[in-house]
Design an enzyme around this catalytic site. Structure first.
Site, PDB file in Angstrom:
ATOM      1  N   ASP A 189      22.051  -0.967  50.374  1.00 47.35           N
ATOM      2  CA  ASP A 189      22.034   0.491  50.348  1.00 47.35           C
ATOM      3  C   ASP A 189      21.182   1.023  51.493  1.00 47.35           C
ATOM      4  O   ASP A 189      20.233   0.365  51.937  1.00 47.35           O
ATOM      5  CB  ASP A 189      21.465   1.010  49.026  1.00 47.35           C
ATOM      6  CG  ASP A 189      22.419   0.797  47.855  1.00 47.35           C
ATOM      7  OD1 ASP A 189      23.589   0.479  48.114  1.00 47.35           O
ATOM      8  OD2 ASP A 189      21.981   0.948  46.712  1.00 47.35           O
ATOM      9  N   LYS A 190      21.497   2.223  51.930  1.00 50.66           N
ATOM     10  CA  LYS A 190      20.765   2.842  53.034  1.00 50.66           C
ATOM     11  C   LYS A 190      19.272   2.881  52.768  1.00 50.66           C
ATOM     12  O   LYS A 190      18.456   2.592  53.653  1.00 50.66           O
ATOM     13  CB  LYS A 190      21.305   4.259  53.273  1.00 50.66           C
ATOM     14  CG  LYS A 190      20.606   5.014  54.383  1.00 50.66           C
ATOM     15  CD  LYS A 190      21.200   6.401  54.546  1.00 50.66           C
ATOM     16  CE  LYS A 190      20.425   7.226  55.548  1.00 50.66           C
ATOM     17  NZ  LYS A 190      20.968   8.597  55.691  1.00 50.66           N
TER      18      LYS A 190
END
Length: 308
Positions: A189-190
């Protein structure tokens, strides 16, 4: 959340209390590591795409398969060579016999070999003109001729898309223009920091993704959560459900065993360190559901520190 083990590698994160989450996929903890986990946020990369119609007349291309593409299916090879061309059109030209391998017709599932010559018919599509990704290297944890493992910082997407014009892989390709092959083995995930594997050869990509799919390679994440995690809670086995919210976005929530859409999700939790306010956990996932760790820890009443 931080990925600390994947292939014996892993990640870190936190969730808003009792809110479903949007769905977009060393055990030494000093004070600096805890600070990195808590202060993981950073500004998003700049975006902005424009489109322009190509004026060049397309022509037949003949591409010789190299080591980086050997073993790949013909359809996947074409989708990479013809970026921006709709999949339906790619399959149409294959069925029509316009794509040839060594001068003969081929099927979409034909496996390419080193030295094969692929005839790619002329295709005209609108070209994307996008802001170029800046060349950027990331801290290297391991590298050989097959594999690159970097320490991805939080706040950086692994690839462009969904309003993000570029990510780690695009920046690395710009920083290493002579590299013939660089592909993500998996994603983070970012807002998750941690170890990210990038294959430098297709053979490594296929082998590592097979290991992840068959659960032969594990992922362990370090998560700093609010509160005192119960010592007896070592296994979290709560099914998860993806759904579309009133805002039209995809979300994830805990489900019930009898829900048709619910997918069983299992994680193993080990307490590594406790403070008066927090618990630092090692979480090993046995199933790779979207936002599994975030939702599980939140559902247990101990959301991850720093999640929005």
């Amino acid at each position: 959340m931080r990925c600390i083990a994947c292939c014996g590698l892993g990640a870190t994160s936190r969730t808003a209390p009792l809110q479903p989450l949007k769905s977009k996929e060393s055990n030494t903890y000093g004070g600096s590591v805890v600070k990195r986990i808590i202060g993981a946020g950073s500004a998003a990369p700049a975006t902005g795409l424009t489109t322009a119609q190509s004026t060049d007349k397309p022509a037949v291309r003949r591409v010789v398969v190299d080591e980086g593409s050997a073993g790949q299916r013909l359809d996947n090879f074409l989708l990479r060579e013809l970026k921006g061309v709709p999949k339906t059109h790619v399959y149409r030209v294959i069925r029509a016999g316009e794509v040839r391998v060594n001068k003969g017709r081929a099927q979409a599932d034909t496996r390419l070999e080193i030295g094969d010559e692929v005839r790619i018919p002329p295709v005209r599509v609108p070209e994307k003109v996008e802001s170029a990704a800046p060349a950027r290297e990331f801290p290297v944890v391991f590298e050989d001729e097959h594999l690159l493992v970097i320490d991805k910082p939080a706040g950086v997407a692994v690839h462009g898309g969904s309003g993000v014009s570029y990510g780690v892989i695009e920046a690395l390709r710009r920083a290493r223009p002579t590299a013939k092959f660089l592909e993500l083995v998996h994603r983070l995930d970012k807002e998750t920091s941690g170890l990210l594997m990038i294959a430098k050869k297709r053979s490594a990509l296929v082998a590592l993704q097979d290991q992840l799919r068959e659960r032969e390679t594990g992922k362990t994440y370090a998560a700093l959560v609010w509160g005192d995690w119960p010592a007896k809670l070592k296994v979290v086995d709560v099914p998860l459900v993806k759904f579309i919210g009133g805002d039209g976005e995809r979300w994830v929530r805990p489900g019930k065993p009898d829900e048709q859409e619910a997918k069983r999700s299992i994680g193993l939790v080990k307490v590594m360190q406790r403070t008066p306010q927090f618990s630092l956990l090692d979480v090993t996932i046995k199933t790779g559901r979207t936002h599994q760790i975030r939702v599980h820890l939140q559902q247990a009443g101990h959301p991850i520190v720093g999640d929005p």
